[in-house]
Design a protein around this motif. Sequence first.
Motif, PDB file in Angstrom:
ATOM      1  N   SER A 193       0.811  -1.220   0.000  1.00 45.27           N
ATOM      2  CA  SER A 193       0.000   0.000   0.000  1.00 45.27           C
ATOM      3  C   SER A 193       0.843   1.268   0.000  1.00 45.27           C
ATOM      4  N   GLN A 194       2.023   1.227   0.627  1.00 47.19           N
ATOM      5  CA  GLN A 194       2.861   2.420   0.721  1.00 47.19           C
ATOM      6  C   GLN A 194       4.014   2.422  -0.276  1.00 47.19           C
ATOM      7  N   ASN A 195       4.156   1.323  -1.002  1.00 47.29           N
ATOM      8  CA  ASN A 195       5.200   1.230  -2.034  1.00 47.29           C
ATOM      9  C   ASN A 195       6.582   1.557  -1.468  1.00 47.29           C
ATOM     10  N   LEU A 196       6.876   1.018  -0.289  1.00 47.58           N
ATOM     11  CA  LEU A 196       8.158   1.281   0.359  1.00 47.58           C
ATOM     12  C   LEU A 196       9.255   0.393  -0.232  1.00 47.58           C
ATOM     13  N   PRO A 197      10.496   0.888  -0.276  1.00 47.64           N
ATOM     14  CA  PRO A 197      11.612   0.095  -0.813  1.00 47.64           C
ATOM     15  C   PRO A 197      12.161  -0.884   0.226  1.00 47.64           C
ATOM     16  N   VAL A 198      11.290  -1.733   0.757  1.00 45.03           N
ATOM     17  CA  VAL A 198      11.686  -2.742   1.741  1.00 45.03           C
ATOM     18  C   VAL A 198      11.127  -4.087   1.293  1.00 45.03           C
ATOM     19  N   ARG A 199      11.606  -5.156   1.925  1.00 46.89           N
ATOM     20  CA  ARG A 199      11.148  -6.496   1.561  1.00 46.89           C
ATOM     21  C   ARG A 199      11.136  -7.392   2.791  1.00 46.89           C
ATOM     22  N   GLY A 200      10.324  -8.421   2.729  1.00 48.69           N
ATOM     23  CA  GLY A 200      10.271  -9.385   3.817  1.00 48.69           C
ATOM     24  C   GLY A 200      11.469 -10.309   3.759  1.00 48.69           C
ATOM     25  N   ALA A 201      12.019 -10.660   4.929  1.00 49.12           N
ATOM     26  CA  ALA A 201      13.130 -11.604   5.009  1.00 49.12           C
ATOM     27  C   ALA A 201      12.654 -12.840   5.786  1.00 49.12           C
ATOM     28  N   GLY A 202      13.420 -13.249   6.799  1.00 49.97           N
ATOM     29  CA  GLY A 202      13.081 -14.473   7.509  1.00 49.97           C
ATOM     30  C   GLY A 202      11.762 -14.421   8.254  1.00 49.97           C
ATOM     31  N   VAL A 203      10.981 -15.490   8.127  1.00 49.31           N
ATOM     32  CA  VAL A 203       9.737 -15.651   8.892  1.00 49.31           C
ATOM     33  C   VAL A 203      10.082 -16.442  10.144  1.00 49.31           C
ATOM     34  N   ILE A 204       9.681 -15.938  11.295  1.00 43.92           N
ATOM     35  CA  ILE A 204      10.107 -16.500  12.574  1.00 43.92           C
ATOM     36  C   ILE A 204       8.984 -17.290  13.248  1.00 43.92           C
ATOM     37  N   GLY A 205       9.325 -18.460  13.774  1.00 46.95           N
ATOM     38  CA  GLY A 205       8.367 -19.249  14.538  1.00 46.95           C
ATOM     39  C   GLY A 205       7.381 -20.006  13.662  1.00 46.95           C
ATOM     40  N   GLN A 206       6.473 -20.681  14.345  1.00 48.85           N
ATOM     41  CA  GLN A 206       5.459 -21.467  13.657  1.00 48.85           C
ATOM     42  C   GLN A 206       4.282 -20.586  13.242  1.00 48.85           C
ATOM     43  N   PRO A 207       3.761 -20.786  12.043  1.00 44.99           N
ATOM     44  CA  PRO A 207       2.608 -19.991  11.595  1.00 44.99           C
ATOM     45  C   PRO A 207       1.392 -20.224  12.494  1.00 44.99           C
TER      46      PRO A 207
END
Length: 253
Positions: A193-207
């Motif tokens: 929604s904000q078009n930020l220059p960031v990205r998701g990295a490691g997902v932590i823990g159990q979903p």
Amino acid sequence: MKHLLLMSALVLASNSLAATAPDTLTKGTLKIGMEGTYAPFTYKDDKGVLTGFDVDIARAVAARLGLKPEFVLTEWSGILAGLQAGKYDVIINQVGITPERQKAIGFSTPYAYSSPQIIVKKAGSFAPKTLADLKGKRVGVGLGSNFEKQLREAGGLNVVTYPGAPEYLADLATGRLDAAYNDRLLVGYLIKSQNLPVRGAGVIGQPEAVGIALKKTNTGLKTAIDKALLQIKADGTYAKISSQWFGQDVSKP
């Protein structure tokens, strides 16, 4: 004779439909409890219109059930009690399916999954997979959140707290932080929604699985809702809603 046979067939068909129709508090209506203040899941837009991922899922499910959706807004603190008191048929508000809750209320099959996630700048090669990879790094997080608690318990991190996600994601984008930490679904929404220059990295823990909450005794409604969820996934409705809000499929762990 043909007329009588036709009438008998119609009556039988009507009775059959009535027998399989889900039981709701008001005939023809699905009353849905939600907060209405929890973006991007259930909130009011600038025009005061109720919107969000859970709102769209609720409307899609109600449509498959042949019921009119009626939204009942309430505070989170009393939302489960409201279900037990018969104020609404279901809750569609990112209710996590936990063993403790399952003792008192019923749930549909999961319709979404989420976990905490590390966020980094879009440019660059830094790709932390675990909290250990953030040792010595400046990590932004919401003040007083469960995410802050997790970071501090991990130890060795330079935890920087903020009022909310938009503030620390902005600092991450400008290089004031090395990483940030929040819910995977919220991260996807804010990035999109904000078009930020960031990205998701490691997902932590159990979903954590999220389901539609309803009374344990209303097994007929649960069966109908589970079927409706399968239908909106099969015909692409779910994928469209998920992509619109998060830019990804959130129906899988």
